[in-house]
Write a protein that holds these residues in place. Structure first.
Motif, short mmCIF file in Angstrom:
data_model
loop_
_atom_site.label_atom_id
_atom_site.label_comp_id
_atom_site.label_asym_id
_atom_site.label_seq_id
_atom_site.Cartn_x
_atom_site.Cartn_y
_atom_site.Cartn_z
N ILE A 16 0.85 -1.20 0.00
CA ILE A 16 0.00 0.00 0.00
C ILE A 16 0.88 1.25 0.00
O ILE A 16 0.61 2.22 -0.72
CB ILE A 16 -0.94 0.00 1.22
CG1 ILE A 16 -1.91 -1.17 1.16
CG2 ILE A 16 -1.71 1.33 1.29
CD1 ILE A 16 -2.75 -1.34 2.41
N ALA A 17 1.93 1.23 0.82
CA ALA A 17 2.84 2.37 0.89
C ALA A 17 3.44 2.70 -0.48
O ALA A 17 3.74 3.86 -0.78
CB ALA A 17 3.96 2.09 1.89
N GLU A 18 3.58 1.67 -1.30
CA GLU A 18 4.14 1.85 -2.64
C GLU A 18 3.06 2.20 -3.67
O GLU A 18 3.34 2.31 -4.87
CB GLU A 18 4.88 0.59 -3.05
CG GLU A 18 6.11 0.31 -2.17
CD GLU A 18 6.72 -1.06 -2.41
OE1 GLU A 18 6.19 -1.81 -3.27
OE2 GLU A 18 7.73 -1.39 -1.75
N GLY A 19 1.80 2.33 -3.19
CA GLY A 19 0.72 2.78 -4.07
C GLY A 19 -0.09 1.67 -4.69
O GLY A 19 -0.84 1.92 -5.64
N ASP A 20 -0.01 0.46 -4.15
CA ASP A 20 -0.75 -0.67 -4.72
C ASP A 20 -2.22 -0.59 -4.30
O ASP A 20 -2.56 -0.73 -3.12
CB ASP A 20 -0.15 -2.00 -4.25
CG ASP A 20 -0.81 -3.18 -4.92
OD1 ASP A 20 -0.55 -3.43 -6.10
OD2 ASP A 20 -1.62 -3.86 -4.24
N ARG A 25 -7.44 -2.05 -1.22
CA ARG A 25 -8.79 -2.62 -1.17
C ARG A 25 -8.85 -3.76 -0.16
O ARG A 25 -9.87 -3.93 0.53
CB ARG A 25 -9.20 -3.11 -2.56
CG ARG A 25 -9.52 -1.98 -3.53
CD ARG A 25 -10.25 -2.48 -4.77
NE ARG A 25 -9.40 -3.32 -5.59
CZ ARG A 25 -8.63 -2.85 -6.56
NH1 ARG A 25 -8.58 -1.57 -6.82
NH2 ARG A 25 -7.90 -3.69 -7.29
N GLU A 26 -7.77 -4.53 -0.04
CA GLU A 26 -7.72 -5.62 0.94
C GLU A 26 -7.78 -5.05 2.36
O GLU A 26 -8.50 -5.58 3.22
CB GLU A 26 -6.43 -6.41 0.74
CG GLU A 26 -6.28 -7.60 1.68
CD GLU A 26 -5.00 -8.39 1.41
OE1 GLU A 26 -4.53 -9.06 2.35
OE2 GLU A 26 -4.49 -8.33 0.28
N ASP A 65 2.37 6.11 3.08
CA ASP A 65 3.82 5.90 3.19
C ASP A 65 4.25 5.61 4.62
O ASP A 65 5.32 5.05 4.85
CB ASP A 65 4.57 7.12 2.66
CG ASP A 65 4.22 8.40 3.42
OD1 ASP A 65 3.02 8.64 3.64
OD2 ASP A 65 5.16 9.13 3.80
N LYS A 66 3.40 5.95 5.60
CA LYS A 66 3.73 5.73 7.00
C LYS A 66 3.26 4.38 7.52
O LYS A 66 3.60 3.97 8.64
CB LYS A 66 3.14 6.85 7.86
CG LYS A 66 3.63 8.23 7.45
CD LYS A 66 2.86 9.32 8.18
CE LYS A 66 3.34 10.69 7.72
NZ LYS A 66 3.10 10.94 6.29
N THR A 190 -9.86 5.53 -9.31
CA THR A 190 -10.29 4.14 -9.14
C THR A 190 -10.10 3.65 -7.72
O THR A 190 -10.85 2.80 -7.26
CB THR A 190 -9.50 3.23 -10.10
OG1 THR A 190 -8.10 3.41 -9.88
CG2 THR A 190 -9.82 3.55 -11.54
N PHE A 191 -9.12 4.18 -6.97
CA PHE A 191 -8.90 3.71 -5.61
C PHE A 191 -10.02 4.12 -4.68
O PHE A 191 -10.19 3.57 -3.60
CB PHE A 191 -7.55 4.22 -5.07
CG PHE A 191 -7.56 5.65 -4.62
CD1 PHE A 191 -7.85 5.98 -3.30
CD2 PHE A 191 -7.26 6.66 -5.51
CE1 PHE A 191 -7.85 7.30 -2.89
CE2 PHE A 191 -7.25 7.98 -5.09
CZ PHE A 191 -7.55 8.30 -3.79
#
Length: 202
Positions: A16-20, A25-26, A65-66, A190-191
Motif C-alpha cells: 500500500i505504501a508503494e501505491g498498490d 482494497r484488501e 507511506d507511514k 479508481t482507488f
C-alpha cells in the motif's frame, strides 16, 4: 506490548505504501466491517457514518507511506476514524457537548503527520470531483442528496418535507451514489471506488 502487524499484513502495508490499490482494497475490506459499527454507535446516522468512513480511508491512503512503520495498525486506524468523527462534530457546532461521549485515548502515539501541500491538493481534488458529480444530479435528486448528506436530515423527515415516500428517498440516494461512483471512475479515482461500492446508508 503493541499489537504488531503479522508478516503477511506487513507485506500488504508495504505494498500500500508503494501505491498498490489492490492491497489498499484488501485493507479496506478488512477494516470497514470493524469501523462501521464503531462509528455508528456515536453518530446514530448511516449517512454520517459512511461520510466519516470515506474520509477515514482517504486519510489512510494519503498517509500510506507511514503504514509500514505503524506498530499497532488497528489502534491507529480507529484513531483516524475517531478524529474524523470529531471533525464532523466541530462542523455541526456541537463538539463540546458530544466530546464527552467519545471515550477514546487521544494521546500522541501514532499521531498523523500534517498533510503535505501535495496531499492537500490531492484531497481537495477528490472533493472537487465528488462535488462535480453532485452538481450534475437532477435538481430534485441533488436536493435530496444534500438534505441527507450536508444537513443530516433523516430519510423519513426528507420524505415528509418533500411529500414523497421514504422508499422514493432511498431510491434517489442509492441512484445518486451510483452516479458519484461512476463519475469518480471516469475521473481516474479508481482507488476511491471501493469506498463507494460499500456504502449502505439506505
Amino acid at each position: 506490548m503493541p499489537d504488531k502487524p503479522s508478516n503477511i499484513e506487513q507485506g500488504v502495508l508495504q505494498q500500500i505504501a508503494e501505491g498498490d490499490e489492490a492491497s489498499f482494497r484488501e485493507l479496506y475490506a478488512r477494516y470497514y466491517p470493524q469501523l462501521r459499527p464503531f462509528i455508528w454507535k456515536y453518530t446514530g446516522s448511516a449517512l454520517q457514518t459512511e461520510d466519516i468512513l470515506q474520509e477515514t480511508f482517504i486519510r489512510i491512503w494519503l498517509n500510506r507511506d507511514k503504514l509500514p512503520e505503524i506498530e499497532n495498525l488497528s489502534a491507529w486506524i480507529f484513531k483516524v476514524a475517531s478524529r474524523e468523527y470529531l471533525t464532523l462534530l466541530r462542523k455541526q457546532l456541537v463538539y463540546e457537548e458530544k466530546l464527552a461521549t467519545l471515550n477514546i485515548n487521544m494521546d500522541k502515539d501514532g499521531d498523523l503527520a500534517p498533510l503535505t501541500p501535495d496531499d492537500q491538493a490531492h484531497l481537495a481534488d477528490i472533493r472537487r470531483v465528488i462535488g462535480e458529480a453532485v452538481a450534475r444530479l437532477p435538481e430534485q435528486r441533488r436536493r435530496i442528496y444534500r438534505m441527507s448528506r450536508d444537513e443530516g436530515i433523516r430519510i423519513q423527515e426528507i420524505a415528509d418535507t418533500l411529500s414523497i415516500t421514504p422508499r422514493t428517498v432511498k431510491n434517489v440516494l442509492t441512484t445518486s451514489l451510483k452516479e458519484i461512483r461512476e463519475h469518480l471512475a471516469a475521473s481516474g479515482y479508481t482507488f476511491m471506488i471501493p469506498l463507494f461500492l460499500f456504502l449502505k446508508d439506505y
